[in-house]
Motif scaffolding. Structure first.
Motif, PDB file in Angstrom:
ATOM      1  N   PHE A  90       3.373  26.120  26.142  1.00  0.00           N
ATOM      2  CA  PHE A  90       4.682  25.655  26.598  1.00  0.00           C
ATOM      3  C   PHE A  90       5.470  25.069  25.436  1.00  0.00           C
ATOM      4  O   PHE A  90       4.952  24.252  24.668  1.00  0.00           O
ATOM      5  CB  PHE A  90       4.533  24.557  27.665  1.00  0.00           C
ATOM      6  CG  PHE A  90       4.111  25.040  29.010  1.00  0.00           C
ATOM      7  CD1 PHE A  90       2.796  24.906  29.429  1.00  0.00           C
ATOM      8  CD2 PHE A  90       5.027  25.626  29.875  1.00  0.00           C
ATOM      9  CE1 PHE A  90       2.392  25.339  30.680  1.00  0.00           C
ATOM     10  CE2 PHE A  90       4.643  26.068  31.129  1.00  0.00           C
ATOM     11  CZ  PHE A  90       3.323  25.928  31.532  1.00  0.00           C
ATOM     12  N   GLY A 103       9.879  24.898  28.717  1.00  0.00           N
ATOM     13  CA  GLY A 103      10.099  26.310  28.955  1.00  0.00           C
ATOM     14  C   GLY A 103       9.138  26.809  30.013  1.00  0.00           C
ATOM     15  O   GLY A 103       8.243  26.076  30.464  1.00  0.00           O
TER      16      GLY A 103
ATOM     17  N   TYR B  34       5.464  13.806  35.484  1.00  0.00           N
ATOM     18  CA  TYR B  34       5.869  15.190  35.679  1.00  0.00           C
ATOM     19  C   TYR B  34       5.088  15.781  36.848  1.00  0.00           C
ATOM     20  O   TYR B  34       3.970  15.353  37.141  1.00  0.00           O
ATOM     21  CB  TYR B  34       5.579  16.037  34.423  1.00  0.00           C
ATOM     22  CG  TYR B  34       6.419  15.651  33.229  1.00  0.00           C
ATOM     23  CD1 TYR B  34       6.105  14.518  32.483  1.00  0.00           C
ATOM     24  CD2 TYR B  34       7.520  16.409  32.850  1.00  0.00           C
ATOM     25  CE1 TYR B  34       6.877  14.151  31.391  1.00  0.00           C
ATOM     26  CE2 TYR B  34       8.299  16.049  31.766  1.00  0.00           C
ATOM     27  CZ  TYR B  34       7.974  14.919  31.041  1.00  0.00           C
ATOM     28  OH  TYR B  34       8.742  14.552  29.968  1.00  0.00           O
ATOM     29  N   GLN B  36       3.871  19.654  38.245  1.00  0.00           N
ATOM     30  CA  GLN B  36       3.745  21.076  37.909  1.00  0.00           C
ATOM     31  C   GLN B  36       3.223  21.830  39.121  1.00  0.00           C
ATOM     32  O   GLN B  36       2.146  21.517  39.637  1.00  0.00           O
ATOM     33  CB  GLN B  36       2.800  21.274  36.716  1.00  0.00           C
ATOM     34  CG  GLN B  36       2.710  22.716  36.255  1.00  0.00           C
ATOM     35  CD  GLN B  36       1.782  22.904  35.075  1.00  0.00           C
ATOM     36  OE1 GLN B  36       0.829  22.156  34.886  1.00  0.00           O
ATOM     37  NE2 GLN B  36       2.061  23.904  34.246  1.00  0.00           N
ATOM     38  N   HIS B  38       1.960  25.518  40.786  1.00  0.00           N
ATOM     39  CA  HIS B  38       1.114  26.593  40.276  1.00  0.00           C
ATOM     40  C   HIS B  38       1.946  27.709  39.644  1.00  0.00           C
ATOM     41  O   HIS B  38       2.881  28.224  40.244  1.00  0.00           O
ATOM     42  CB  HIS B  38       0.261  27.164  41.418  1.00  0.00           C
ATOM     43  CG  HIS B  38      -0.669  28.235  40.962  1.00  0.00           C
ATOM     44  ND1 HIS B  38      -1.751  27.980  40.153  1.00  0.00           N
ATOM     45  CD2 HIS B  38      -0.658  29.567  41.176  1.00  0.00           C
ATOM     46  CE1 HIS B  38      -2.375  29.103  39.905  1.00  0.00           C
ATOM     47  NE2 HIS B  38      -1.738  30.078  40.519  1.00  0.00           N
ATOM     48  N   GLU B  40       4.003  27.497  37.233  1.00  0.00           N
ATOM     49  CA  GLU B  40       5.318  27.076  36.742  1.00  0.00           C
ATOM     50  C   GLU B  40       5.184  26.054  35.625  1.00  0.00           C
ATOM     51  O   GLU B  40       4.094  25.581  35.310  1.00  0.00           O
ATOM     52  CB  GLU B  40       6.134  26.495  37.897  1.00  0.00           C
ATOM     53  CG  GLU B  40       6.395  27.483  39.022  1.00  0.00           C
ATOM     54  CD  GLU B  40       7.213  26.880  40.152  1.00  0.00           C
ATOM     55  OE1 GLU B  40       7.360  27.566  41.179  1.00  0.00           O
ATOM     56  OE2 GLU B  40       7.706  25.740  40.017  1.00  0.00           O
ATOM     57  N   ALA B  41       6.314  25.684  35.053  1.00  0.00           N
ATOM     58  CA  ALA B  41       6.326  24.675  34.000  1.00  0.00           C
ATOM     59  C   ALA B  41       6.313  23.276  34.604  1.00  0.00           C
ATOM     60  O   ALA B  41       6.769  23.080  35.739  1.00  0.00           O
ATOM     61  CB  ALA B  41       7.573  24.843  33.138  1.00  0.00           C
ATOM     62  N   PRO B  42       5.825  22.290  33.875  1.00  0.00           N
ATOM     63  CA  PRO B  42       5.954  20.897  34.340  1.00  0.00           C
ATOM     64  C   PRO B  42       7.429  20.520  34.454  1.00  0.00           C
ATOM     65  O   PRO B  42       8.244  20.921  33.615  1.00  0.00           O
ATOM     66  CB  PRO B  42       5.269  20.086  33.237  1.00  0.00           C
ATOM     67  CG  PRO B  42       4.388  21.060  32.529  1.00  0.00           C
ATOM     68  CD  PRO B  42       5.086  22.380  32.616  1.00  0.00           C
ATOM     69  N   PHE B  44      10.095  17.268  34.873  1.00  0.00           N
ATOM     70  CA  PHE B  44      10.236  15.836  34.669  1.00  0.00           C
ATOM     71  C   PHE B  44      10.635  15.135  35.964  1.00  0.00           C
ATOM     72  O   PHE B  44      11.559  15.575  36.668  1.00  0.00           O
ATOM     73  CB  PHE B  44      11.306  15.595  33.602  1.00  0.00           C
ATOM     74  CG  PHE B  44      11.694  14.165  33.393  1.00  0.00           C
ATOM     75  CD1 PHE B  44      12.958  13.714  33.756  1.00  0.00           C
ATOM     76  CD2 PHE B  44      10.802  13.281  32.829  1.00  0.00           C
ATOM     77  CE1 PHE B  44      13.314  12.405  33.550  1.00  0.00           C
ATOM     78  CE2 PHE B  44      11.154  11.959  32.612  1.00  0.00           C
ATOM     79  CZ  PHE B  44      12.424  11.509  32.982  1.00  0.00           C
ATOM     80  N   PHE B  87       1.263  14.857  36.357  1.00  0.00           N
ATOM     81  CA  PHE B  87       0.801  14.417  35.042  1.00  0.00           C
ATOM     82  C   PHE B  87       1.555  13.160  34.621  1.00  0.00           C
ATOM     83  O   PHE B  87       2.783  13.087  34.769  1.00  0.00           O
ATOM     84  CB  PHE B  87       1.068  15.490  33.983  1.00  0.00           C
ATOM     85  CG  PHE B  87       0.243  16.728  34.125  1.00  0.00           C
ATOM     86  CD1 PHE B  87       0.753  17.845  34.778  1.00  0.00           C
ATOM     87  CD2 PHE B  87      -1.041  16.797  33.590  1.00  0.00           C
ATOM     88  CE1 PHE B  87       0.001  18.999  34.907  1.00  0.00           C
ATOM     89  CE2 PHE B  87      -1.798  17.946  33.715  1.00  0.00           C
ATOM     90  CZ  PHE B  87      -1.276  19.044  34.370  1.00  0.00           C
ATOM     91  N   PHE B  99      -0.525  13.706  27.392  1.00  0.00           N
ATOM     92  CA  PHE B  99      -0.659  13.790  28.841  1.00  0.00           C
ATOM     93  C   PHE B  99      -2.067  13.470  29.318  1.00  0.00           C
ATOM     94  O   PHE B  99      -3.063  13.752  28.631  1.00  0.00           O
ATOM     95  CB  PHE B  99      -0.281  15.189  29.325  1.00  0.00           C
ATOM     96  CG  PHE B  99       1.202  15.454  29.310  1.00  0.00           C
ATOM     97  CD1 PHE B  99       1.785  16.093  28.231  1.00  0.00           C
ATOM     98  CD2 PHE B  99       2.007  15.046  30.361  1.00  0.00           C
ATOM     99  CE1 PHE B  99       3.149  16.325  28.204  1.00  0.00           C
ATOM    100  CE2 PHE B  99       3.367  15.270  30.342  1.00  0.00           C
ATOM    101  CZ  PHE B  99       3.949  15.912  29.259  1.00  0.00           C
TER     102      PHE B  99
END
Lengths: 111, 109
Positions: A90, A103, B34, B36, B38, B40-42, B44, B87, B99
């Motif tokens: 990432f 991203g 954060y 996240q 499944h 996908e990106a974390p 904020f 996280f 993290f």
């Protein structure tokens, strides 16, 4: 759209190859990062970079190198790929004391 | 040094509450949270900068005890959309977020 974009989304390659992952942000952020997420979902910081300073996590092998042509881009180059490099990578960015924008990730599979 | 999160996993029914804890062995400048989902990106959620600070984000809030080097995330009246891995990220010095191992939250109907 304002975002952090990575390419490619998926990357399958053989051991020993060299590959690059590209990252671009159009958020005007000062700092960009690379994180590695392994199969156990652990997110590990690899690099932090702004236009003044590169901070490298000392545990990252020197086969990994960040390259930043300008403030909006931070690419990740990996030499001599190994099986253990398989993970999701990432890219992220932020400015000041604000949250990171990630991203969508690049899933790297080394065979 | 990686912060420690607990619990590692939580299963809730819709409407129930949960608390996720994050602790560090080093002095903290800030704590981030954060989520996240499944594949996908974390994403904020919030940042806490000061000792004793508490913040809210709809029904999700967090506290930061600078002295104890701990932060907690509170999820109240959970919804199905809250499912995911949470996280915490801790900032000590420099500008790199480290993290925790994550807390998997599953909300069931």
């Amino acid at each position: 759209d304002t975002a952090v974009s990575q390419t490619p989304k998926y990357l399958v390659t053989q051991m020993g190859n060299d590959k690059s992952i590209k990252c671009e942000q159009n958020l005007g952020h000062d700092t960009m990062y690379w994180y590695k997420q392994d199969s156990k979902k652990f997110l590990k910081i690899m690099f932090s970079y702004n236009n003044k300073e590169l901070i490298i996590n000392e545990t990252v092998p020197n086969r990994f190198s960040p390259k930043s042509p300008d403030k909006a881009h931070l690419n990740l180059h990996i030499n001599s790929l190994e099986l253990g490099d398989s993970a999701v990578y990432f890219c992220a960015s932020n400015s000041g004391r604000y949250g990171y924008t990630f991203g969508s990730g690049t899933r790297l599979t080394v065979v | 040094q990686q912060p420690v999160q607990s619990p590692q996993a939580v299963i809730l029914r819709e409407g129930e509450d949960a608390v996720i804890n994050c602790s560090s062995s080093k002095a903290l400048y800030s704590v981030h949270w954060y989520r996240q989902k499944h594949g996908e990106a974390p994403v904020f959620l919030m940042i806490l900068l000061k000792g004793g600070e508490q913040k809210g984000h709809e029904k999700i809030s967090a506290s930061f005890n600078e002295k104890k080097q701990q932060s907690s995330l509170y999820l109240t009246a959970s919804q199905l959309s809250y499912s995911g891995t949470y996280f915490c990220g801790t900032e000590h010095a420099g500008n790199m977020l480290t993290f925790g191992g994550g807390t998997r939250l599953m909300v069931k109907p």
